[in-house]
Motif scaffolding. Sequence first.
Motif, mmCIF file in Angstrom:
data_model
loop_
_atom_site.group_PDB
_atom_site.id
_atom_site.type_symbol
_atom_site.label_atom_id
_atom_site.label_comp_id
_atom_site.label_asym_id
_atom_site.label_seq_id
_atom_site.Cartn_x
_atom_site.Cartn_y
_atom_site.Cartn_z
ATOM 1 N N SER A 161 39.519 11.533 72.550
ATOM 2 C CA SER A 161 39.133 12.543 71.555
ATOM 3 C C SER A 161 39.965 12.382 70.297
ATOM 4 O O SER A 161 41.055 11.819 70.307
ATOM 5 C CB SER A 161 39.310 13.954 72.123
ATOM 6 O OG SER A 161 40.655 14.169 72.520
ATOM 7 N N ASN A 162 39.425 12.907 69.182
ATOM 8 C CA ASN A 162 40.135 12.844 67.911
ATOM 9 C C ASN A 162 40.904 14.134 67.670
ATOM 10 O O ASN A 162 40.972 15.016 68.538
ATOM 11 C CB ASN A 162 39.164 12.555 66.764
ATOM 12 C CG ASN A 162 38.072 13.621 66.647
ATOM 13 O OD1 ASN A 162 38.237 14.752 67.114
ATOM 14 N ND2 ASN A 162 36.967 13.266 66.018
ATOM 15 N N ALA A 163 41.488 14.253 66.477
ATOM 16 C CA ALA A 163 42.334 15.414 66.166
ATOM 17 C C ALA A 163 41.561 16.727 66.228
ATOM 18 O O ALA A 163 42.131 17.781 66.510
ATOM 19 C CB ALA A 163 42.959 15.233 64.784
ATOM 20 N N ALA A 164 40.243 16.657 65.981
ATOM 21 C CA ALA A 164 39.414 17.866 66.011
ATOM 22 C C ALA A 164 38.943 18.210 67.413
ATOM 23 O O ALA A 164 38.247 19.198 67.619
ATOM 24 C CB ALA A 164 38.209 17.685 65.091
ATOM 25 N N GLY A 165 39.346 17.394 68.398
ATOM 26 C CA GLY A 165 38.934 17.647 69.767
ATOM 27 C C GLY A 165 37.562 17.100 70.100
ATOM 28 O O GLY A 165 37.027 17.357 71.181
#
Length: 251
Positions: A161-165
């Motif tokens: 996943s990325n920083a935004a979830g």
Amino acid sequence: MSLNSIEERKRRIAIVDDDPEFRQSLCDLLYQNGFETVSLASGEEFFALGPEIDLDLVLLDLRLDGESGLSLAMAIRETMDLPIMMLTGVGDEIDKIVGLETGADDYLMKPFNPRELIARIKAILRRTGSPPVYISNSSVPDTGTIEFGDKVLDTSKRALSNAAGEEILLTNAEYRLLAYLLRHPDEIIPRRQLLEELGGNLSQYVDRTIDVLILRLRRKIEKVPSKPVHLQTRRGMGYIFVLNAKVSTSD
């Protein structure tokens, strides 16, 4: 469930090919080697099985009558996490690379040696049939999650996943490659070692196979794939994953 019970239970494989005689020969071969099979002539028949498909692997012909095996592979990847082995009579290397780009876990050209097919199927099932086993002396703590840059790999969920979830979809081969590199950060790992970890055969396409997977991973984890800061190349030596790389925020 123990590893032995996983190995012993019968695996179910879908064969998607528009040649009924070839499908039957594959069904017979797989049955003789302890597999259950589902014989399908098209992508339509495959998806008619429903959303909860009880399968372990798909053998998919690249050249289907009236449809593209590549398109079908991409459609399968968009809806489920299911290993794919592509089969084709086309010897063009471009097709091999395109097949890997769509997310196929392996690629075998017709006519093939039946023993090689079975060996490759077993290799795929070994590496996708149970959670990966990690080396305990890795410098990365076995917490279930590994962070690098603005991304997190959850090894218990097999999800990136990325920083935004938001989840970044990975194929089975991409996940295993990334997980292996993350468990061996800041180590130069030769292509041959990576291929052995993934279970591939040491053929003339060894380097190309790994290179394609590396390119796919870079597109998903690097801010600028052509200038990777995490997944770097060491020419003549292999690849290295720089876990705590400094990522520039200015562009």
